[in-house]
Design a protein around this motif. Structure first.
Motif, mmCIF file in Angstrom:
data_model
loop_
_atom_site.group_PDB
_atom_site.id
_atom_site.type_symbol
_atom_site.label_atom_id
_atom_site.label_comp_id
_atom_site.label_asym_id
_atom_site.label_seq_id
_atom_site.Cartn_x
_atom_site.Cartn_y
_atom_site.Cartn_z
ATOM 1 N N LYS A 195 0.815 -1.205 0.000
ATOM 2 C CA LYS A 195 0.000 0.000 0.000
ATOM 3 C C LYS A 195 0.852 1.260 0.000
ATOM 4 O O LYS A 195 0.510 2.238 -0.630
ATOM 5 N N VAL A 196 1.967 1.236 0.727
ATOM 6 C CA VAL A 196 2.892 2.367 0.762
ATOM 7 C C VAL A 196 4.309 1.817 0.760
ATOM 8 O O VAL A 196 4.605 0.873 1.483
ATOM 9 N N SER A 197 5.181 2.390 -0.071
ATOM 10 C CA SER A 197 6.589 1.984 -0.066
ATOM 11 C C SER A 197 7.434 3.109 -0.650
ATOM 12 O O SER A 197 6.913 4.102 -1.158
ATOM 13 N N TRP A 198 8.739 2.925 -0.580
ATOM 14 C CA TRP A 198 9.688 3.888 -1.129
ATOM 15 C C TRP A 198 10.143 3.422 -2.500
ATOM 16 O O TRP A 198 10.336 2.230 -2.717
ATOM 17 N N ILE A 199 10.305 4.363 -3.429
ATOM 18 C CA ILE A 199 10.744 4.059 -4.795
ATOM 19 C C ILE A 199 11.820 5.062 -5.184
ATOM 20 O O ILE A 199 11.761 6.223 -4.781
ATOM 21 N N ASN A 200 12.805 4.632 -5.951
ATOM 22 C CA ASN A 200 13.868 5.560 -6.324
ATOM 23 C C ASN A 200 13.409 6.500 -7.437
ATOM 24 O O ASN A 200 12.446 6.235 -8.148
ATOM 25 N N GLN A 201 14.120 7.619 -7.556
ATOM 26 C CA GLN A 201 13.717 8.681 -8.483
ATOM 27 C C GLN A 201 13.684 8.216 -9.932
ATOM 28 O O GLN A 201 12.794 8.601 -10.680
ATOM 29 N N ASN A 202 14.625 7.396 -10.335
ATOM 30 C CA ASN A 202 14.669 6.971 -11.738
ATOM 31 C C ASN A 202 13.475 6.093 -12.100
ATOM 32 O O ASN A 202 12.895 6.236 -13.173
ATOM 33 N N SER A 203 13.107 5.189 -11.194
ATOM 34 C CA SER A 203 11.943 4.341 -11.460
ATOM 35 C C SER A 203 10.670 5.166 -11.526
ATOM 36 O O SER A 203 9.822 4.949 -12.386
ATOM 37 N N LEU A 204 10.541 6.137 -10.612
ATOM 38 C CA LEU A 204 9.346 6.973 -10.607
ATOM 39 C C LEU A 204 9.267 7.811 -11.886
ATOM 40 O O LEU A 204 8.217 7.901 -12.508
ATOM 41 N N LYS A 205 10.386 8.403 -12.289
ATOM 42 C CA LYS A 205 10.402 9.224 -13.512
ATOM 43 C C LYS A 205 10.048 8.392 -14.745
ATOM 44 O O LYS A 205 9.353 8.860 -15.629
ATOM 45 N N MET A 206 10.515 7.163 -14.774
ATOM 46 C CA MET A 206 10.277 6.322 -15.947
ATOM 47 C C MET A 206 8.847 5.790 -15.991
ATOM 48 O O MET A 206 8.213 5.768 -17.030
#
Length: 144
Positions: A113-124
């Motif tokens: 439901k909630v987690s941390w994701i790195n910037q590159n994965s989010l941007k892509m």
């Protein structure tokens, strides 16, 4: 640790520099491999079966995951995952990259439901979520 050879085809051997990430895709565990002599852009996702000769790297990476805070996810997307909104932002342990805490749209109950994701994965994968978050944070002047 010096690189160890991995045969990915019958004719070529590559030297592993480091294991840098982990994901589960289609029910299979894969590790992101940084290859010696190749750039960061040339990292590849390899199933565990391809990494049998370099299990020391895999075990070291798995050990490093245990030292991370529990709330941090693997930083990558699985098929069908979709970020819903950004909750907060922080820098990673090296201070080099941003991590985004996101809430997820639940598809097939695979994503937390909630987690941390790195910037590159989010941007892509979900640039619109990042743009929406940043637009909300901008202090716009009142136009009268």
């Amino acid at each position: 640790m010096s690189g160890s050879p991995v045969s990915l085809s019958s004719q070529e051997e590559y030297m592993v520099e480091a294991i840098t990430n982990k994901r589960i895709k289609n029910g299979r565990t894969e590790y992101e491999v940084k290859w010696q002599g190749y750039s960061e852009n040339e990292k590849t996702w390899e199933p565990i079966e391809n990494l049998q000769s370099v299990m020391t790297y895999v075990l070291d990476f798995e050990s490093s995951l245990k030292n991370k805070p529990q709330e941090v996810g693997d930083g990558s997307y699985d098929d069908g995952d979709s970020a819903d909104e950004i909750i907060q932002i922080r820098k990673d342990n090296d201070g080099q990259n941003l991590l985004f805490q996101v809430s997820w749209k639940q598809k097939n109950n695979r994503a937390p439901k909630v987690s941390w994701i790195n910037q590159n994965s989010l941007k892509m994968h979900n640039p619109e979520i990042l743009i929406d978050y940043l637009l909300k944070k901008i202090k716009w002047p009142n136009n009268k």
